[in-house]
Design a protein around this motif. Structure first.
Motif, PDB file in Angstrom:
ATOM      1  N   ALA A  73       0.840  -1.207   0.000  1.00 24.43           N
ATOM      2  CA  ALA A  73       0.000   0.000   0.000  1.00 24.43           C
ATOM      3  C   ALA A  73       0.872   1.253   0.000  1.00 24.43           C
ATOM      4  CB  ALA A  73      -0.927  -0.002   1.210  1.00 24.43           C
ATOM      5  N   GLY A  77       1.185   4.181  -3.006  1.00 27.55           N
ATOM      6  CA  GLY A  77       1.099   5.635  -2.819  1.00 27.55           C
ATOM      7  C   GLY A  77       2.367   6.321  -3.265  1.00 27.55           C
TER       8      GLY A  77
ATOM      9  N   SER B  58      -8.425  -1.090   2.106  1.00 26.49           N
ATOM     10  CA  SER B  58      -8.764  -0.883   3.521  1.00 26.49           C
ATOM     11  C   SER B  58      -8.313   0.511   3.937  1.00 26.49           C
ATOM     12  CB  SER B  58      -8.060  -1.903   4.415  1.00 26.49           C
ATOM     13  OG  SER B  58      -6.690  -1.555   4.574  1.00 26.49           O
ATOM     14  N   HIS B  60      -6.496   1.025   6.523  1.00 21.10           N
ATOM     15  CA  HIS B  60      -5.085   0.849   6.920  1.00 21.10           C
ATOM     16  C   HIS B  60      -4.195   1.153   5.716  1.00 21.10           C
ATOM     17  CE1 HIS B  60      -1.586  -1.462   8.551  1.00 21.10           C
ATOM     18  NE2 HIS B  60      -2.113  -1.149   9.715  1.00 21.10           N
ATOM     19  N   SER B  61      -4.580   0.606   4.565  1.00 21.91           N
ATOM     20  CA  SER B  61      -3.820   0.845   3.342  1.00 21.91           C
ATOM     21  C   SER B  61      -4.010   2.270   2.829  1.00 21.91           C
ATOM     22  CB  SER B  61      -4.234  -0.155   2.257  1.00 21.91           C
ATOM     23  OG  SER B  61      -3.652  -1.414   2.516  1.00 21.91           O
ATOM     24  N   ALA B  64      -1.535   4.308   4.596  1.00 24.03           N
ATOM     25  CA  ALA B  64      -0.197   3.920   4.140  1.00 24.03           C
ATOM     26  C   ALA B  64       0.101   4.530   2.773  1.00 24.03           C
ATOM     27  CB  ALA B  64      -0.084   2.402   4.071  1.00 24.03           C
ATOM     28  N   SER B  65      -0.893   4.523   1.888  1.00 19.20           N
ATOM     29  CA  SER B  65      -0.700   5.102   0.557  1.00 19.20           C
ATOM     30  C   SER B  65      -0.526   6.616   0.639  1.00 19.20           C
ATOM     31  CB  SER B  65      -1.877   4.761  -0.353  1.00 19.20           C
ATOM     32  OG  SER B  65      -1.872   3.385  -0.649  1.00 19.20           O
TER      33      SER B  65
END
Lengths: 293, 389
Positions: A73, A77, B58, B60-61, B64-65
């Motif tokens: 993830a 990003g 999610s 959470h991700s 993070a992203s």
């Protein structure tokens, strides 16, 4: 196979890995293949500790240490951010251990693969949570001792087939590689770097501390895993085209197991079952790799 | 030229992200913030907003992203609520400790079980110690204004900002919102994010460090967070000069001569103004203090605003079980040791979407002032209203 001399020194001296660490060898080869325009994302794991104590680093490229579950993830990003900032050509390398890939990291990895994020995800697989002191992961093979699968309760479950899981996502490129075959690994990394979309490389990296073998044997143990077909080398294009990499002739698993203290409690029955498991997996893989009629 | 539009709080948040020209929007839907990420998806899909949209799997991700994007020097935005925010908890620390200037909208909603979709601030109050700056909105206009101010502050102090809006009271109600001119917003918040990940100047972000350096890094973060209050005030004043509205950390109503001051964070300040007026009609010197900023905590500003009041009655939308009202605890800690013997009460009136009714608040506050608070037990200075028998 011979090893080409390393020409880039992106990974410098000063890492804090154990002697003979397969994952340390792996990064050196990976960086040789990818070059200096690489941004690395590392979750909790061996590599998050042995980069060096802040602000020191053994890597001459930028590195982010991120939350255990978030490797793919964060990399997603980061790639989007780099593209927005006009740096879309730079490589984003997600570099996680088997825990951070097979277990806690699989959700974010699956999400990134579904979105086909333009990242390379390398799982350096040492078949347990080595950084915290050798605890079982879902990559630990059956019959192996770890501190949470002690001799009285050896691991009995099979290992997840991560490449098949990633191939089932239809990612453009998935492959296995080994620290014992660096040219093959580097070629696969270079190939991954030339493809847009999610690339997954399952890299077998021996761990003398956790596997209980001499630090001078790391490469030999990894080589025997390939020779015994415990860890065959292959690649999968677009989730459909399975191709075996050139590999040496087959040998039984006994020598591979005998070299490692972690298998010393398994006994002949479990060893026979281990061999049958390897043969089954090989047959299945060979079927997938056979040219269709 | 600015324009006026009838917008819900969620639509307003998306408009603010558009005006801020965010670069990367990692998003996951959760009620009741979903309209924010839907609107942004539409804006990005149609080309109205030039940004990358990441459909993460999610919350959470999502966070993070955001961190990954900010590490590349891009402006990141996301939105969440309740369970989603709780799931993000770990990554919130990474954002703040990593000094990432992310702005996130949180729609304040109760935590399960039991499932409850309505307004409650225990979700964001439980994130007090993650290092995020926290702002609580009064109305839809405040949502727009505070998001723009938040980007200015976040990028100045390199800390993330959480903009909180009360679920349904703000997310789903429409108000006339004045949208400033894009050029004026561009001038107000030029992007100034330094890329952590720079292949020309390679460095590490977040890797292991020893106790002394760790302590020093925490010291720096704490004092930068404290200093962010001044940055916020400065940004709020600059915003007022440019757009005619401000986002003060503390806002008061009739507190100058007040004996009893009602305190609240969020959208209930309007209801509490009415309660104050009713108390005044009954001859009691009442006032209201709206706490818009919970991190950094504006203790000095509150102390000045409280003046010579005898008591604070904090209308709570979050409870720390085994202790009491969360905002009340914050006030007790901030005002401890000051002369005047201020009495601080927590009045649980807005948990799980419970309506904050001016008449009820006024009646309870007057009962407290008269030394006769209702309810079976109030030795801990906590009053619970409307309990089922």
């Amino acid at each position: 196979m011979t090893n080409t001399a390393l020409t880039q020194d992106i990974m410098g001296p000063g890492h804090l890995a154990c002697a003979g660490c397969g994952a340390a060898i792996a990064m050196r080869h990976a960086m040789e293949a990818l070059g200096p325009k690489t941004n690395i994302v590392v979750p909790a794991g061996c590599w998050s500790t042995f980069i060096g104590v802040y602000p020191n680093s053994c890597l001459r490229v930028p590195v982010m240490s991120v939350a255990f579950a978030t490797t793919a993830a964060t990399a997603s990003g980061l790639k989007a951010g780099l593209e927005r900032m006009g740096r879309g050509e730079e490589t984003v390398l997600a570099w996680a251990g088997d825990g951070g890939t097979f277990d806690i990291g699989i959700q974010a990895l699956s999400g990134a693969a579904e979105r086909n994020e333009d990242i390379i995800f390398v799982c350096y697989d040492n078949e347990a949570y080595m950084n915290t002191g050798i605890q079982r992961s879902s990559a630990t093979p059956p019959g192996a001792w770890t501190t949470t699968t002690p001799e009285s309760a050896l691991k009995s479950q099979r290992k997840k087939n991560m490449v098949a899981i990633m191939a089932a996502h239809g990612v453009p490129y998935a492959a296995t590689a080994s620290i014992a075959y660096p040219e093959d690994f580097m070629a696969k990394m270079a190939k991954a770097n030339s493809i847009r979309g999610t690339k997954f490389i399952h890299l077998f990296a021996s761990c003398p501390t956790g596997w209980r073998h001499g630090s001078e044997l790391s490469v030999e143990v990894a080589a025997r895993a390939v020779k015994s077909r415990v860890f065959p080398l292959y690649e999968v294009m677009d989730g459909e085209e399975w191709r075996m990499s050139p590999m040496p002739a087959k040998e039984p698993v006994s020598e591979y197991l005998r070299m490692q203290g972690r298998f010393k409690a398994m006994g002949p029955e479990i060893e026979a079952e281990f061999q049958r498991g390897v043969d089954r997996s090989w047959k299945s893989l060979a079927r997938k790799c056979a040219p269709s009629a | 030229m600015s324009t006026n539009k009838l917008l819900t709080g969620t639509e307003t948040a998306a408009q603010a992200a558009l005006l801020a020209r965010v670069d990367v929007v990692p998003a996951y839907p959760i009620t009741p913030q979903t309209v924010i990420v839907e609107t942004l998806a539409e804006m990005i899909g149609s080309g109205e907003l030039d940004a990358a949209y990441i459909n993460v799997e999610s919350e959470h991700s999502a966070m993070a992203s955001c961190i990954g994007a900010a590490a590349a020097g891009a402006r990141a935005f996301t939105a969440t609520s309740s369970q989603g925010l709780a799931l993000m908890h770990e990554v919130l620390h990474y954002a703040a400790n990593g000094r990432m200037p992310i702005v996130m909208v949180n729609a304040n909603r109760a935590l399960a079980p039991p499932w409850n979709l309505y307004c409650d601030q225990s979700d964001s109050l439980a994130q007090r110690d993650t290092g995020w700056l926290q702002y609580y909105c009064a109305d839809c206009q405040d949502v727009l204004d505070s998001i723009l101010v938040a980007y200015k502050v976040a990028e100045e102090v390199s800390l993330p900002v959480m903009i909180n809006l009360d679920a349904f009271y703000l997310t789903h109600t429409s108000e006339a919102v004045e949208l400033p001119d894009q050029e004026a917003v561009d001038a107000f918040i030029p992007k100034q994010i330094k890329a952590v990940m720079d292949t020309e100047h390679p460095a590490t972000y977040g890797n292991v460090c020893g106790p002394e350096l760790y302590t020093s890094i925490r010291y720096n973060r704490h004092y930068d967070a404290v200093g962010a209050l001044e940055s916020w005030q400065r940004a709020s004043q600059a915003y007022a000069q440019a757009f005619g509205r401000s986002c003060p950390p503390v806002q008061t109503y009739k507190t100058e001569d007040a004996e009893t001051i009602l305190v609240v964070a969020g959208s209930a300040s309007g209801a509490l103004r009415l309660a104050v007026d009713q108390m005044r009609e009954q001859g009691h010197a009442a006032g209201m203090l709206r706490l818009a900023m919970l991190r950094p905590f504006p203790g000095e500003m509150i102390a000045r605003a409280v003046g010579g009041a005898k008591r604070l009655v904090v209308v709570e939308r979050g409870v720390s079980s085994g202790m009491g009202g969360i905002v009340g605890q914050e006030l007790k800690a901030a005002l401890f040791g000051r002369p005047g013997g201020l009495d601080i009460w927590s009045l649980f009136a807005g948990l799980g979407g419970k309506d904050i009714v001016p008449e009820e608040i006024a009646a309870e506050a007057l009962a407290i002032a008269a030394g006769k608070p209702s309810g079976p037990e109030h030795g801990d200075h906590c009053i619970w209203t409307g309990l089922l028998p």
